[in-house]
Design an enzyme around this catalytic site. Sequence first.
Site, mmCIF file in Angstrom:
data_model
loop_
_atom_site.group_PDB
_atom_site.id
_atom_site.type_symbol
_atom_site.label_atom_id
_atom_site.label_comp_id
_atom_site.label_asym_id
_atom_site.label_seq_id
_atom_site.Cartn_x
_atom_site.Cartn_y
_atom_site.Cartn_z
ATOM 1 N NE ARG A 92 -4.246 -1.593 0.350
ATOM 2 C CZ ARG A 92 -4.397 -2.640 -0.475
ATOM 3 N NH1 ARG A 92 -3.508 -2.882 -1.434
ATOM 4 N NH2 ARG A 92 -5.441 -3.438 -0.340
ATOM 5 C CG HIS A 148 -2.864 -0.837 -7.141
ATOM 6 N ND1 HIS A 148 -3.316 -0.182 -6.027
ATOM 7 C CD2 HIS A 148 -2.779 -2.144 -6.783
ATOM 8 C CE1 HIS A 148 -3.509 -1.053 -5.039
ATOM 9 N NE2 HIS A 148 -3.193 -2.257 -5.478
#
Lengths: 306, 306
Positions: free
Chosen positions: B221, B269
């Site tokens: 993250r 991502h």
Amino acid sequence: MRILFSGRSMDSEPWVAALREALPDASVEAWSPGAAPADYAVVWMPPQQLFDEQRGLRAIFNAGAGVDALLSLALPEGVPIVRITDAGMAVQMAEFVAQAVIRHYRELDEYGRGISSGAWRTRPPRPRASFPVGIMGLGVLGARVAQTIGGFDFPVLGWSRTPRTVAGVACFSGPDGFHAFLARTRVVVCLLPLTPDTENILNRDTLSRLMPGGYVINVARGAHLVDEDLVALIDNGHLSGATLDVFRTEPLPADHPFWRCPAITITPHVSARTLHAESVAQIAGRILAFHRREPVGGVVDRARRY
Amino acid sequence: MRILFSGRSMDSEPWVAALREALPDASVEAWSPGAAPADYAVVWMPPQQLFDEQRGLRAIFNAGAGVDALLSLALPEGVPIVRITDAGMAVQMAEFVAQAVIRHYRELDEYGRGISSGAWRTRPPRPRASFPVGIMGLGVLGARVAQTIGGFDFPVLGWSRTPRTVAGVACFSGPDGFHAFLARTRVVVCLLPLTPDTENILNRDTLSRLMPGGYVINVARGAHLVDEDLVALIDNGHLSGATLDVFRTEPLPADHPFWRCPAITITPHVSARTLHAESVAQIAGRILAFHRREPVGGVVDRARRY
């Protein structure tokens, strides 16, 4: 015993020093014309003159895995030729091929180009089962590459001259198995030795037999691939691209069509480097074993040419 | 049984259709405000309103591995939360991290830049033993990544909150083991869950403890990493670069300093995508097991937050 070293593109000094250290009872020298007769030669792309002069060699040690350059010379008959096997090259080959397969399958170059133009777009994941990876050549390097690619859950196929068994790999062999292998392969990896049988083996006919969207990874020798056939099949859309580390002429000439093909990734023959320490250790160990008349790995079969 | 689906950035239709097919005896619908009470919710970044309205949920299934976004909501107490474990994500993570490690270690970006400017120069091979790879987080994904990297003969270290054992991996744990882990790591890979304990865990102090030339791969993250500290340590030469797939704000804002740092490779991502078929199969199987009061994998410990 007396050992001569001759390595065209290699710096002689560290090789001679390391061989002397590994073989303290031997006399080791860099070859030059007129050198005194030696028992063993350690060579990489040596001049013909070395073999014309040195008529008493008991074995020739090739300081690399591929012996195609060496076998193009007139070599003394009956003298064993020993090539490097692995010595840190297999893991390099596995990592180079793995990154080439992953980069292609995961479209990382496309992401890179998108990112650099400011796009933040994801692409739909592609089914892994649609990307069977076929390895041509199942020697020490090919078997390790096959195992590594299998670790990423791709279907893995292998093709070799004579039948081989590698765990988890669908193995094909000989001329009879070649078309079946190609038809089931989407990403083809060439790890073959270069011999008269394998020269030009990646050509318009064989590359056309790959699955649509096929991708070529050549880490063996430039002469395995017919350059213009690859470009034509990328241009007509049957192939999606290639990663090429080896070329017919190295450095690749500035006017070569590969340079103008964005789907071809080019590296300057670095997929598996000869590692100095590992190679010297292997060659020195084999010289000693040979001298003691013990069995030695890596002996080349001159008839099959690897 | 009645199931509601709510997936912010995901297309509801295929999820609902696939859940219906996998659970023919259930009633499955896309959630909308005022929906009739349901037994189970399958969610990805759902709105708070869903939980405010649905007071009778028996379990909540998170359609992804990370539950940090879900746990930031006010959730009904005592209701089990189940997250995706693997379902095709571990192999993707292993291949993404492997290519990032290989690309860095083998200097493939440098070769790419050299080639595109016409240079045909090889670089000396770098000793593999000088590139220990340290994995932060040894869950399903971390363990698979560690195993994969070990397959390329790199020294591999691991760090986790509680002690773990992974074959071939030098394992460290807890706050006490963290500095020792960092000091022995050159390429650090973050695969931690995001919790109050792990937020900002990659900062000036911890990154400074990496071996000189350190490299950062963040696939967890964005909030694990203090962005300006990474840039400062690349600028001062202690770190050599980073591959970042996750960011505090996604898409990464156009004025973010990462864009101006050529040593940082950015992907949008995509390191491990949620695979539709695999995820639906896993969630459907777990809903059935839960309904039959059988044990279910992937249940989140709310106290430790993963």
